[in-house]
Design an enzyme around this catalytic site. Sequence first.
Site, PDB file in Angstrom:
ATOM      1  N   GLU A   1       7.022   4.503  -3.000  1.00 55.41           N
ATOM      2  CA  GLU A   1       5.868   4.832  -2.326  1.00 55.41           C
ATOM      3  C   GLU A   1       5.243   3.559  -1.720  1.00 55.41           C
ATOM      4  OE1 GLU A   1       4.692   9.129  -4.091  1.00 55.41           O
ATOM      5  OE2 GLU A   1       4.054   7.344  -5.409  1.00 55.41           O
TER       6      GLU A   1
ATOM      7  N   CYS B   1      -0.168  -1.165   1.424  1.00 50.91           N
ATOM      8  CA  CYS B   1       0.123  -1.321  -0.017  1.00 50.91           C
ATOM      9  C   CYS B   1       1.663  -1.205  -0.115  1.00 50.91           C
ATOM     10  CB  CYS B   1      -0.688  -0.654  -0.648  1.00 50.91           C
ATOM     11  SG  CYS B   1      -0.365  -0.740  -2.593  1.00 50.91           S
TER      12      CYS B   1
ATOM     13  N   CYS C   1       8.556   0.110 -12.910  1.00 52.39           N
ATOM     14  CA  CYS C   1       8.099  -1.269 -13.333  1.00 52.39           C
ATOM     15  C   CYS C   1       8.231  -1.273 -15.074  1.00 52.39           C
ATOM     16  CB  CYS C   1       6.582  -1.147 -13.216  1.00 52.39           C
ATOM     17  SG  CYS C   1       5.758  -3.008 -13.345  1.00 52.39           S
TER      18      CYS C   1
ATOM     19  N   CYS D   1      -4.633   3.545  -6.675  1.00 51.75           N
ATOM     20  CA  CYS D   1      -4.138   2.556  -7.616  1.00 51.75           C
ATOM     21  C   CYS D   1      -3.623   3.143  -8.856  1.00 51.75           C
ATOM     22  CB  CYS D   1      -5.172   1.578  -7.959  1.00 51.75           C
ATOM     23  SG  CYS D   1      -6.147   0.550  -6.535  1.00 51.75           S
TER      24      CYS D   1
HETATM   25  N1  SAH Z   1       2.314  -5.467 -11.009  1.00 50.64           N
HETATM   26  C1  SAH Z   1       1.349  -5.926 -10.062  1.00 50.64           C
HETATM   27  C2  SAH Z   1       1.341  -5.113  -8.933  1.00 50.64           C
HETATM   28  C3  SAH Z   1       0.742  -3.473  -8.871  1.00 50.64           C
HETATM   29  S1  SAH Z   1      -0.553  -3.554  -8.555  1.00 50.64           S
HETATM   30  C4  SAH Z   1      -0.167  -6.094 -10.691  1.00 50.64           C
HETATM   31  O1  SAH Z   1      -0.094  -5.609 -11.941  1.00 50.64           O
HETATM   32  O2  SAH Z   1      -1.040  -6.369 -10.216  1.00 50.64           O
HETATM   33  C5  SAH Z   1      -1.261  -2.034  -8.902  1.00 50.64           C
HETATM   34  C6  SAH Z   1      -2.845  -2.496  -9.192  1.00 50.64           C
HETATM   35  O3  SAH Z   1      -3.401  -1.074  -9.599  1.00 50.64           O
HETATM   36  C7  SAH Z   1      -3.065  -3.599 -10.433  1.00 50.64           C
HETATM   37  O4  SAH Z   1      -4.283  -4.050 -10.346  1.00 50.64           O
HETATM   38  C8  SAH Z   1      -3.136  -2.371 -11.575  1.00 50.64           C
HETATM   39  O5  SAH Z   1      -3.643  -2.867 -12.497  1.00 50.64           O
HETATM   40  C9  SAH Z   1      -4.086  -1.329 -10.787  1.00 50.64           C
HETATM   41  N2  SAH Z   1      -3.717  -0.041 -11.429  1.00 50.64           N
HETATM   42  C10 SAH Z   1      -2.726   0.459 -12.486  1.00 50.64           C
HETATM   43  N3  SAH Z   1      -3.138   1.730 -12.838  1.00 50.64           N
HETATM   44  C11 SAH Z   1      -4.200   1.850 -12.369  1.00 50.64           C
HETATM   45  C12 SAH Z   1      -5.151   3.094 -12.739  1.00 50.64           C
HETATM   46  N4  SAH Z   1      -4.685   4.244 -13.321  1.00 50.64           N
HETATM   47  N5  SAH Z   1      -6.251   3.100 -12.239  1.00 50.64           N
HETATM   48  C13 SAH Z   1      -6.876   2.198 -11.277  1.00 50.64           C
HETATM   49  N6  SAH Z   1      -6.156   1.086 -11.125  1.00 50.64           N
HETATM   50  C14 SAH Z   1      -4.920   0.977 -11.712  1.00 50.64           C
END
Ligand code: SAH
Length: 380
Positions: free
Chosen positions: A111, A124, A131, A355
Amino acid sequence: MKFVPVLEHDSGGVTTTDQENRVNLLGLDRKALELWFQGIGEKSYRAHQVLKWVHARGVVDFDAMTDLGKSLRSRLKEETCLDLPLVVQTQVSRDGTTKWLMALEDGNRIETVFIPEANRGTLCVSSQVGCALNCAFCATARQGFSRNLNTAEIIGQVWQAHRSLEQGNITNVVLMGMGEPLLNFAAVIPALELMMDDLAYGLAKRRVTVSTAGLVPAIDRLAQVSDASLAVSLHATTDALRNELVPINRKYPLDQLLDACHRFIHCDRQRGRKITWEYVMIDGVNDSVADARRLVKLLSHIPSKVNLIPFNSFEGVDFKRSPQESINRFQAVLQAAGYLTTVRRTRGDDIDAACGQLVGRVKAKSFPRHRTIPLKLVAG
Ligand code: SAH
């Protein structure tokens, strides 16, 4: 590149099988493309022409690349290909956020999300299918991990979005979709190069951002080879809590991570920039004033801005989003200490594009052996 026909009935992902071993020019950055053309006895400006056609103009039909000359065009048709991930679904949210589901040739799906704002548009992009990091609050983690994307599959998401949106709409790209970009270093770096290359997408360096959960050695390597900016998903201010929320912390604890970020942001190519810290706000887990104060201390030697992300829920997760008052209190502590602190508006939640909600479809997945789903985390 290998092409595997997809065995399924719901369309998408199917490409031809006669193209085995052809190089997919979509995945070559300027340097690699120049080398490739030199290898067949052509001048390197041919690489520049192809870059412009493919990325800036969105043309993937060699016949339309009129300035290449007929014989070169037929050679390219025989020996190379320009294969893209296929868009199989486009959803547009009430707030204008767009999510594309894209099929890869092996049947996996990823996605990509575009978030329009008043003065910028952020794309994004995913870097892996699924992952492997198993963060406790992330929907992608529940999908397990299948494989790394190759450079063509990463930049192909930008190509598709670029073509379906109006010219100039994409001003920023963040590698914050599915996956951990720094665990797919070799494929991510040329994709970043293409995003920033004037002949391709021409995005400003500070507007192309790699987001990591904290792979310390790869942060150091990134500083050496790329001009892209860095975002770090922090989410906790103590090792005890971060070990649970972001399990990679057990390998690279906070002090090592902060040291690496300090080195990163003080290297020459990052001069004048800041690290963006992402901090998901989870009710009663990491959102206390004490957490905010600890965060202020942790970041004190690093030029920083903080992005608070209200937790987005999904099925099977026990966490709750912090109430607005907690978010405001937390933000106020950081602001009083001088940190630019934004609260990310939840975008595209009616289409599960927010996110941590990106799931795609992950085939041949594996799961980390020790899954921890902490239910009783207590904020320190
Ligand atoms: N693996 C990398 C790239 C993914 S980024 C990283 O961890 O930075 C995805 C972003 O969304 C990250 O900051 C992650 O922590 C955040 N994220 C993941 N699950 C989420 C959720 N349920 N609610 C809000 N943010 C979330």
